[in-house]
Motif scaffolding. Structure first.
Motif, short mmCIF file in Angstrom:
data_model
loop_
_atom_site.label_atom_id
_atom_site.label_comp_id
_atom_site.label_asym_id
_atom_site.label_seq_id
_atom_site.Cartn_x
_atom_site.Cartn_y
_atom_site.Cartn_z
N UNK A 1 0.86 -1.19 0.00
CA UNK A 1 0.00 0.00 0.00
C UNK A 1 0.89 1.23 0.00
N UNK A 2 0.34 2.34 -0.45
CA UNK A 2 1.07 3.59 -0.38
C UNK A 2 0.94 4.19 1.01
N UNK A 3 1.89 5.03 1.33
CA UNK A 3 1.85 5.71 2.62
C UNK A 3 0.51 6.44 2.79
N UNK A 4 -0.06 6.29 3.97
CA UNK A 4 -1.37 6.88 4.24
C UNK A 4 -2.51 5.92 4.03
N UNK A 5 -2.23 4.81 3.41
CA UNK A 5 -3.26 3.82 3.13
C UNK A 5 -3.53 2.90 4.30
N UNK A 6 -4.39 1.92 4.06
CA UNK A 6 -4.81 1.00 5.11
C UNK A 6 -4.68 -0.45 4.64
N UNK A 7 -4.41 -1.31 5.59
CA UNK A 7 -4.39 -2.75 5.37
C UNK A 7 -4.92 -3.42 6.62
N UNK A 8 -5.35 -4.65 6.47
CA UNK A 8 -5.75 -5.40 7.65
C UNK A 8 -5.10 -6.78 7.63
N UNK A 9 -4.86 -7.28 8.82
CA UNK A 9 -4.29 -8.61 9.02
C UNK A 9 -5.24 -9.42 9.87
N UNK A 10 -5.37 -10.69 9.55
CA UNK A 10 -6.21 -11.58 10.33
C UNK A 10 -5.40 -12.79 10.77
N UNK A 11 -5.69 -13.27 11.95
CA UNK A 11 -5.00 -14.45 12.49
C UNK A 11 -6.02 -15.32 13.19
N UNK A 12 -6.15 -16.56 12.72
CA UNK A 12 -7.10 -17.49 13.30
C UNK A 12 -6.36 -18.66 13.92
N UNK A 13 -6.72 -18.98 15.13
CA UNK A 13 -6.12 -20.12 15.82
C UNK A 13 -6.92 -21.37 15.51
N UNK A 14 -6.19 -22.44 15.19
CA UNK A 14 -6.83 -23.73 14.89
C UNK A 14 -6.17 -24.80 15.73
N UNK A 15 -6.89 -25.87 16.02
CA UNK A 15 -6.31 -26.97 16.76
C UNK A 15 -7.04 -27.20 18.07
N UNK A 16 -6.33 -27.66 19.04
CA UNK A 16 -6.91 -27.95 20.34
C UNK A 16 -6.07 -27.32 21.44
N UNK A 17 -6.74 -26.84 22.45
CA UNK A 17 -6.08 -26.22 23.59
C UNK A 17 -7.03 -26.18 24.76
N UNK A 18 -6.48 -25.93 25.93
CA UNK A 18 -7.32 -25.75 27.10
C UNK A 18 -7.82 -24.32 27.17
N UNK A 19 -6.92 -23.38 26.91
CA UNK A 19 -7.33 -21.98 26.88
C UNK A 19 -6.35 -21.18 26.02
N UNK A 20 -6.88 -20.14 25.38
CA UNK A 20 -6.08 -19.17 24.66
C UNK A 20 -6.06 -17.90 25.48
N UNK A 21 -4.92 -17.36 25.73
CA UNK A 21 -4.87 -16.11 26.48
C UNK A 21 -4.53 -14.97 25.52
N UNK A 22 -3.44 -14.32 25.73
CA UNK A 22 -3.11 -13.18 24.90
C UNK A 22 -2.76 -13.58 23.47
N UNK A 23 -3.27 -12.79 22.52
CA UNK A 23 -2.89 -12.95 21.12
C UNK A 23 -2.42 -11.58 20.63
N UNK A 24 -1.56 -11.59 19.65
CA UNK A 24 -1.07 -10.30 19.20
C UNK A 24 -0.27 -10.38 17.92
N UNK A 25 0.12 -9.21 17.46
CA UNK A 25 0.93 -9.08 16.26
C UNK A 25 2.27 -8.44 16.61
N UNK A 26 3.30 -9.00 16.01
CA UNK A 26 4.65 -8.50 16.15
C UNK A 26 5.18 -8.22 14.75
#
Length: 119
Positions: free
Chosen positions: A12-37
């Protein structure tokens, strides 16, 4: 096991917008913090935005007031809406999820998505 499926990003050009998506799949007891780095060329990876399971969000000073992180616990998904993008926002963005599986705490990282911002 937990797998993270990332999507979005691009160029994108400077000033523009984008979005990122992250979906967790699988098995777990609990999901706590999620984030982007992100990791820019020649720099170390740094946190950009994180959100807890009770929807408390945290941002780095460099993206505050421009990026918005949201979370859908029913879909185990987080979305990062990036607005007013700057050249300095470019880099590889990677999703991370903290989790508990049975009694073990751990974290899973996604594969990363490239975000390019041109002047």
């Amino acid at each position: 096991q937990v797998q993270l499926v990332e999507s979005g990003g691009g160029s994108v050009e400077s000033g523009g917008s984008l979005s990122l998506s992250c979906a967790a799949r699988g098995t777990w007891t609990s999901l706590s913090e999620m984030g982007w780095y992100r990791q820019a060329p020649g720099k170390s990876r740094e946190p950009v935005a994180r959100i807890s399971s009770d929807l408390v969000s945290m941002y780095s000073d460099s993206v505050k007031d421009r990026f918005i992180i949201s979370r859908d616990n029913a879909k185990n998904t987080i979305i990062l809406q990036m607005n007013s993008l700057k050249v300095g926002d470019a880099g590889v963005y990677t999703c991370k999820a903290d989790h508990v599986i049975t009694y073990s705490e751990g974290a899973t990282w996604g594969r990363g998505i490239q975000v390019n911002v041109s002047a």
